[in-house]
Design a protein around this motif. Structure first.
Motif, mmCIF file in Angstrom:
data_model
loop_
_atom_site.group_PDB
_atom_site.id
_atom_site.type_symbol
_atom_site.label_atom_id
_atom_site.label_comp_id
_atom_site.label_asym_id
_atom_site.label_seq_id
_atom_site.Cartn_x
_atom_site.Cartn_y
_atom_site.Cartn_z
ATOM 1 N N PRO A 45 0.826 -1.216 0.000
ATOM 2 C CA PRO A 45 0.000 0.000 0.000
ATOM 3 C C PRO A 45 0.856 1.260 0.000
ATOM 4 C CG PRO A 45 -0.856 -1.605 1.562
ATOM 5 C CD PRO A 45 0.467 -2.128 1.097
ATOM 6 N N ARG A 46 0.550 2.164 -0.946
ATOM 7 C CA ARG A 46 1.325 3.396 -1.069
ATOM 8 C C ARG A 46 0.489 4.651 -0.829
ATOM 9 N NH1 ARG A 46 6.268 2.240 -3.024
ATOM 10 N NH2 ARG A 46 6.553 0.256 -4.099
ATOM 11 N N ASP A 47 -0.828 4.511 -0.865
ATOM 12 C CA ASP A 47 -1.693 5.662 -0.622
ATOM 13 C C ASP A 47 -2.960 5.170 0.059
ATOM 14 O OD1 ASP A 47 -3.232 4.499 -2.685
ATOM 15 O OD2 ASP A 47 -2.397 5.831 -4.204
ATOM 16 N N VAL A 48 -3.849 6.103 0.365
ATOM 17 C CA VAL A 48 -5.054 5.753 1.110
ATOM 18 C C VAL A 48 -5.921 4.770 0.326
ATOM 19 C CG1 VAL A 48 -7.179 6.651 2.128
ATOM 20 C CG2 VAL A 48 -5.034 7.903 2.419
ATOM 21 N N LEU A 54 -11.914 4.606 11.136
ATOM 22 C CA LEU A 54 -12.914 5.607 10.770
ATOM 23 C C LEU A 54 -12.920 5.845 9.265
ATOM 24 C CD1 LEU A 54 -15.031 7.695 11.553
ATOM 25 C CD2 LEU A 54 -13.163 9.310 12.010
ATOM 26 N N THR A 55 -11.756 5.958 8.674
ATOM 27 C CA THR A 55 -11.662 6.176 7.229
ATOM 28 C C THR A 55 -12.268 5.007 6.472
ATOM 29 O OG1 THR A 55 -9.651 7.496 7.542
ATOM 30 C CG2 THR A 55 -10.063 6.654 5.334
ATOM 31 N N CYS A 99 -8.419 12.593 13.422
ATOM 32 C CA CYS A 99 -9.820 12.364 13.064
ATOM 33 C C CYS A 99 -10.679 13.585 13.376
ATOM 34 C CB CYS A 99 -10.372 11.152 13.819
ATOM 35 S SG CYS A 99 -9.631 9.576 13.361
ATOM 36 N N PHE A 100 -10.517 14.135 14.570
ATOM 37 C CA PHE A 100 -11.343 15.255 15.026
ATOM 38 C C PHE A 100 -10.499 16.431 15.507
ATOM 39 C CE2 PHE A 100 -13.338 11.166 16.108
ATOM 40 C CZ PHE A 100 -14.408 11.205 15.224
ATOM 41 N N VAL A 141 1.149 4.750 5.575
ATOM 42 C CA VAL A 141 0.279 5.501 4.669
ATOM 43 C C VAL A 141 -0.577 6.459 5.494
ATOM 44 C CG1 VAL A 141 -1.619 5.338 3.024
ATOM 45 C CG2 VAL A 141 0.223 3.623 2.990
ATOM 46 N N THR A 142 -0.482 7.717 5.202
ATOM 47 C CA THR A 142 -1.296 8.712 5.914
ATOM 48 C C THR A 142 -2.195 9.434 4.930
ATOM 49 O OG1 THR A 142 0.443 10.385 5.683
ATOM 50 C CG2 THR A 142 0.454 9.042 7.684
ATOM 51 N N GLY A 143 -3.187 10.100 5.468
ATOM 52 C CA GLY A 143 -4.122 10.839 4.621
ATOM 53 C C GLY A 143 -4.731 11.991 5.384
ATOM 54 N N ARG A 144 -5.707 12.594 4.784
ATOM 55 C CA ARG A 144 -6.339 13.774 5.369
ATOM 56 C C ARG A 144 -7.315 13.398 6.474
ATOM 57 N NH1 ARG A 144 -7.948 17.415 0.019
ATOM 58 N NH2 ARG A 144 -5.801 17.759 -0.735
ATOM 59 N N ARG A 145 -7.610 14.385 7.301
ATOM 60 C CA ARG A 145 -8.656 14.228 8.296
ATOM 61 C C ARG A 145 -9.996 14.074 7.565
ATOM 62 N NH1 ARG A 145 -8.488 19.013 12.403
ATOM 63 N NH2 ARG A 145 -6.301 18.344 12.314
ATOM 64 N N PRO A 146 -10.869 13.191 8.041
ATOM 65 C CA PRO A 146 -12.170 13.021 7.368
ATOM 66 C C PRO A 146 -12.930 14.336 7.273
ATOM 67 C CG PRO A 146 -11.804 11.252 8.945
ATOM 68 C CD PRO A 146 -10.697 12.246 9.155
#
Length: 294
Positions: free
Chosen positions: A103-106, A138-139, A159-160, A216-221
Motif C-alpha cells: 500500500p502506497r496511498d489511502v 474511521l476512514t 480524526c477530530f 500511509v497517511t491521509g487527510r482528516r475526514p
C-alpha cells in the motif's frame, strides 16, 4: 503517536530478535491464538485470530509502530463473545510481509483492508482501532459503511483534531534518528512512566528499528462525511494523554458525530491507553458492542 517512529535498517539477526520478541508477547496472550496468513497483491497479511469461531467478528487495528501483539490486555475480554482478528499492517513492524506492490496511498490502504475481510470470509465486522489505527478504522467506515457494523475509536488521532505542538516537538529526535532507546524514552515521557509489560516494552523498542517502515497517511475526514455516518460509534479518549487536547477532541467529535458515544477516561495516556489499567476500557468496549448488536 507511535506511528511517528519510522524504522531504520535492521540486520538479519535484528529481524530474528524482533520476531522472537513479537512471538514472546503473543505467547502471553491469555487466549488460544490462531495465526492466519492472507496473500494479496500487496503482500502477505498476518492476522492473529482468537475467540469463538462462530462469534461476531471484531477487527483490531493497532497504533502505528506497535504491532498486532499490542492487544494483550484486551483480547481476553474481547474474545469472550467475539471472533477477534488482530491484524498486522503491511509495511509496518509485525509479521506481515510486504509484496511487490505494498500500500502506497489511502486508496491502496482501503483496498488492502477490503482484501483482508474478503480473505477472512467476513462480510461485515465491528472495527476497533487505537491512535493511527483508529484513523484507519474511521476512514474505512466512511469508505465501506456496509462492511463496518460498529466502530470503536481509542484516542483517535487526526480524526477530530490535530496533534499538540509540544508532542510533535518531543517526537522529533525519534523521527530524525529512530532507535529503541529513543522510542522507549518517548513512550516513558508521554505515559508519565506508567508501568509497561517488559516483554511488550522490548518489542516496542525493537519495532522502532524495523526496516523500511512505510506508513500511509491521509487527510482528516471531511465534516460532511462524518455527519452522514450512521454506524454506531464509541469514542474513548485518554484524559491524561499528551498527543492532543482530549476535551477539545471530544467536543469536536460530538459536533461531527452527534450520535456517537464519547467518554474521556481520566488518568490514561495516549500510548498506554490499551494496556494501562485496561479493565474499565475493556468493559466499556464490550458493553458497547453487546448493546449495539441487540
Amino acid at each position: 503517536m507511535s506511528e511517528l517512529l519510522i524504522g531504520v535498517g535492521m540486520s538479519e539477526n535484528g529481524n530474528t530478535t524482533f520476531l522472537s520478541a513479537y512471538d514472546t508477547v503473543l505467547g502471553r496472550w491469555p487466549v488460544r491464538v490462531e495465526s492466519i496468513d492472507l496473500p494479496s497483491v500487496y503482500g502477505t497479511t498476518r492476522v492473529n485470530a482468537c475467540g469463538p469461531a462462530d462469534g461476531p467478528p471484531l477487527v483490531l487495528l493497532h497504533g502505528g509502530g506497535t504491532t498486532a501483539a499490542m492487544w494483550f490486555a484486551n483480547v481476553a475480554a474481547f474474545a469472550h463473545r467475539h471472533r477477534v482478528y488482530a491484524v498486522d499492517r503491511i509495511g509496518e513492524p509485525g509479521r506481515s510481509i510486504r509484496g511487490q506492490h505494498p500500500p502506497r496511498d489511502v486508496r491502496d490502504l482501503l483496498g488492502w483492508l477490503d482484501g483482508v475481510l474478503d480473505g477472512l470470509g467476513v462480510e461485515n465486522a465491528a472495527v476497533c482501532g487505537h491512535s493511527y489505527g483508529a484513523w484507519i478504522a474511521l476512514t474505512y467506515g466512511l469508505h465501506a459503511p456496509r462492511r463496518v457494523r460498529r466502530l470503536v475509536l481509542l484516542d483517535p488521532t487526526q480524526c477530530f483534531g490535530g496533534f499538540r505542538a509540544g508532542y510533535l516537538a518531543r517526537a522529533l529526535p525519534s523521527l530524525a534518528r529512530p532507535t529503541a532507546s529513543r522510542a522507549r524514552a518517548f513512550l516513558a515521557w508521554e505515559t508519565g512512566g506508567a508501568h509497561a509489560d517488559p516483554a511488550w516494552l522490548r518489542l516496542y523498542g525493537l519495532a522502532a528499528e524495523f526496516p523500511d517502515t512505510r506508513i500511509v497517511t491521509g487527510r482528516r475526514p471531511r465534516p460532511g462525511s462524518l455527519r452522514a455516518l450512521t454506524t454506531p460509534t464509541l469514542i474513548l479518549l485518554a484524559g491524561g494523554g499528551r498527543a492532543h487536547f482530549p476535551h477539545r477532541v471530544a467536543s469536536a467529535a460530538a459536533r461531527l458525530l452527534p450520535h456517537a458515544e464519547i467518554a474521556v477516561l481520566p488518568g490514561l495516556s495516549h500510548h498506554a491507553m490499551p494496556w494501562h489499567e485496561a479493565a474499565d476500557l475493556n468493559t466499556r468496549v464490550v458493553d458497547f458492542l453487546h448493546r449495539t448488536a441487540m
